[in-house]
Design an enzyme around this catalytic site. Structure first.
Site, PDB file in Angstrom:
ATOM      1  N   LYS A  99       0.846  -1.200   0.000  1.00 15.11           N
ATOM      2  CA  LYS A  99       0.000   0.000   0.000  1.00 15.11           C
ATOM      3  C   LYS A  99       0.878   1.246   0.000  1.00 15.11           C
ATOM      4  CE  LYS A  99      -4.022   1.804   2.578  1.00 15.11           C
ATOM      5  NZ  LYS A  99      -4.977   1.495   3.667  1.00 15.11           N
ATOM      6  N   SER A 120     -10.469  -1.078   6.603  1.00 19.26           N
ATOM      7  CA  SER A 120      -9.719  -0.894   5.359  1.00 19.26           C
ATOM      8  C   SER A 120      -9.020  -2.138   4.830  1.00 19.26           C
ATOM      9  CB  SER A 120      -8.691   0.233   5.526  1.00 19.26           C
ATOM     10  OG  SER A 120      -9.347   1.465   5.658  1.00 19.26           O
ATOM     11  N   SER A 165      -9.740   1.544   2.718  1.00 23.27           N
ATOM     12  CA  SER A 165      -8.839   2.399   1.967  1.00 23.27           C
ATOM     13  C   SER A 165      -7.742   1.607   1.247  1.00 23.27           C
ATOM     14  CB  SER A 165      -8.184   3.417   2.902  1.00 23.27           C
ATOM     15  OG  SER A 165      -7.369   2.764   3.870  1.00 23.27           O
TER      16      SER A 165
END
Lengths: 446, 84
Positions: free
Chosen positions: A79, A181, A157
């Site tokens: 990420k 997330s 996210s």
């Protein structure tokens, strides 16, 4: 040999036996990242040069008999809130579009030491949603498209991480969760995602949103793969001996569940009842979600105080993100401390729950993937007590696929364990996946 | 006490906890604390916002205040320490 879609365990065995070349594997996934990843807005950056360097090194070491373990030569994505030396680390947000660090985040260092190959930085919701967001398009890279239906979002996210694993652009990815997330993108994308216990995985070199609630964890095709990756990025030992499980089926996890999800969840429950001791259980009621939300809001406003003070939040993509920080900055210290005192009460109640059961289980979400245009603030407002409690108390959880709706969209089931007991959530998920085949399905057309 | 609503995807989570009232009604009945917080934001940063954003901030603060009120109403004895 076609390595696309293999689990980490399976691919790792082929690499160990030198049946496939880590360099060829990396090139295969880099090519997919360029072709399919771009179409899905899955990557923020491909780290081609680094990937090939790490892959060549892995190939050389394995040929010389220096095998590092199950991730040696395995490609992955991280990420884009994790620092990777020399490459952009944008946090998904325009104000940080040119940000670079001269070091690797601790989790990337651990994966490097394990011989894993960094393919690229996964796209994400701007600031991991720390200033709030109303649309799935709230990202510097644009909205991540769901491989199962590209008109739908991947959830956030860890949106790019979800798309990457689901579309088989990498065997695993690293995501983060403050609240939802990892679990939500895993459910929306039909993959397995593990949210470790708070502080299990070092957050050094990761963007901070909520100092007391941020967690870093693996997303992969199988729960077993998540266990393998977790064991390489933390002190967690995996695998462990199988254990008899007591499962608490949470009766009040969701208020309104879509009919398709209801049916799939009932089927999943039947699988669990046939293979483990299952009892109905109710979550304690209280202002846990408000207290957790207060904590994230205040800690996020503190983490991004310079962004708010400078006015550069106006550069964020999402209309809510442009103003949410100002609202959060006005919450009083007294309210924040009250939230932490409520957390103390909640922990005691949660400890009590886990004297009866090893894991809690429920549908991962009451809905399937929504369209990119959906207004999350008005159209998807629902209470999430299990997510609130689990994240506020730092509990480990995993989401694994539990079936597909009539429109071909995935649903998930989640298992939540007591603090520090990833072993139980992995045991439950492994049990479920040993009796079902949903995790083996792959999206059409990718 | 029962939390009735949360914006699952919106991490300004406090803002979404209370059931939203129709916008017109909210505008007529702002919580005093929300008004004070609104004035503080506007006093410090007011020139940064459009009229639409100001209206949104007011709405978020009102929702937020309802959530905080539910948390403040939860009984805590003096010996309950903050979690560490």
């Amino acid at each position: 040999m076609n390595v696309v879609g293999m689990s980490v365990r399976e691919l790792g065995e082929h690499i160990r036996k030198r049946e496939v070349s880590p360099v060829e594997v990396a090139e295969t996934f880099l090519d997919r990242g360029e072709r399919i990843g771009a179409k899905l807005n899955a990557y923020a950056t491909l780290t081609r040069e680094r990937a090939l360097t790490e892959a060549r090194e892995a190939e050389k070491e394995i040929a010389a008999g220096k095998y590092r373990g199950p991730l040696h030569g395995i490609p992955y994505a991280a990420k884009d809130l994790l620092a990777a030396k020399g490459y952009p680390t944008t946090w998904g947000a325009r104000p940080y579009a040119n940000q670079r660090f001269d070091f690797d985040a601790a989790v990337i260092r651990r994966l490097h030491d394990a011989g894993a190959v960094l393919l690229g930085k996964a796209a994400m919701i701007e600031l991991a949603g720390g200033m709030g967001y109303r649309y799935g398009t709230a990202s510097l890279q644009g909205g991540a498209k769901n491989p199962w239906n590209e008109t739908c979002w991947t959830c956030g996210s860890s949106s790019g991480s979800g798309a990457i694993v689901s579309a088989m652009l990498a065997p695993f990815a690293i995501g983060t969760e403050t609240w939802g997330s990892i679990i939500c993108p895993s459910a929306y994308c039909g993959i397995s995602g593990l949210r470790p216990t708070f502080d299990r995985v070092s957050r050094e070199g990761a963007m901070a949103l909520s100092y007391s609630m941020d967690k870093i964890g693996p997303m992969a095709r199988t729960a077993d793969d998540c266990g393998i990756v977790l064991s390489q990025i933390s002190s967690f030992k995996y695998p462990r001996p199988t254990r008899a499980l007591r499962i608490g089926w949470v009766m009040n996890a969701w208020k309104d569940v879509q009919p398709d999800i209801q049916k799939l969840t009932a089927d999943a429950l039947a699988v669990l009842r046939a293979n483990a001791k299952v009892e109905d259980i109710a979550l304690p009621e209280g202002p846990w979600e408000v207290a957790a939300g207060t904590t994230i809001s205040v800690e996020g406003a503190s983490a991004f105080d310079s962004l708010i003070e400078s006015g550069r939040v106006a550069e964020l993509t999402d209309p809510l993100g442009k103003i949410g920080g100002y609202v959060n900055a006005t919450i009083s210290g007294a309210d924040y401390v009250r939230a932490q005192r409520i957390r103390t009460i909640l922990r005691k109640k949660v400890d009590e729950l886990f004297t009866h059961v090893d894991v809690l289980a429920a549908a991962s979400l009451p809905v399937v993937a929504t369209t990119m245009e959906t207004n999350l603030e008005t159209d998807l407002a629902f209470s999430d007590p299990l997510g609130g409690i689990g994240n506020f108390c730092g509990l480990p959880a995993i989401s694994v696929p539990s079936g597909f709706t009539s429109k071909g969209l995935p649903a998930g089931i989640q298992f939540v364990g007591k603090f520090g007991d990833e072993d139980a959530v992995l045991a439950a998920a492994n049990l479920f996946q040993s009796r079902t085949q949903w995790h083996l399905r792959t999206p059409p057309g990718v | 006490m029962k939390v009735t609503r949360r914006d699952f995807f919106v991490t300004t989570a406090v803002a979404g906890v209370a059931q939203a009232l129709p916008a017109a009604q909210e505008a007529l009945q702002p919580a005093p604390e929300a008004s004070a917080r609104y004035d503080w934001i506007m006093g410090k940063w007011g020139t940064r916002f459009t009229d639409e954003q100001k209206s949104e901030i007011r709405r978020l603060l009102n929702d937020n205040e309802k959530g905080l009120a539910s948390m403040r109403a939860y009984a805590l004895t003096n010996d309950v320490e903050p979690a560490r």
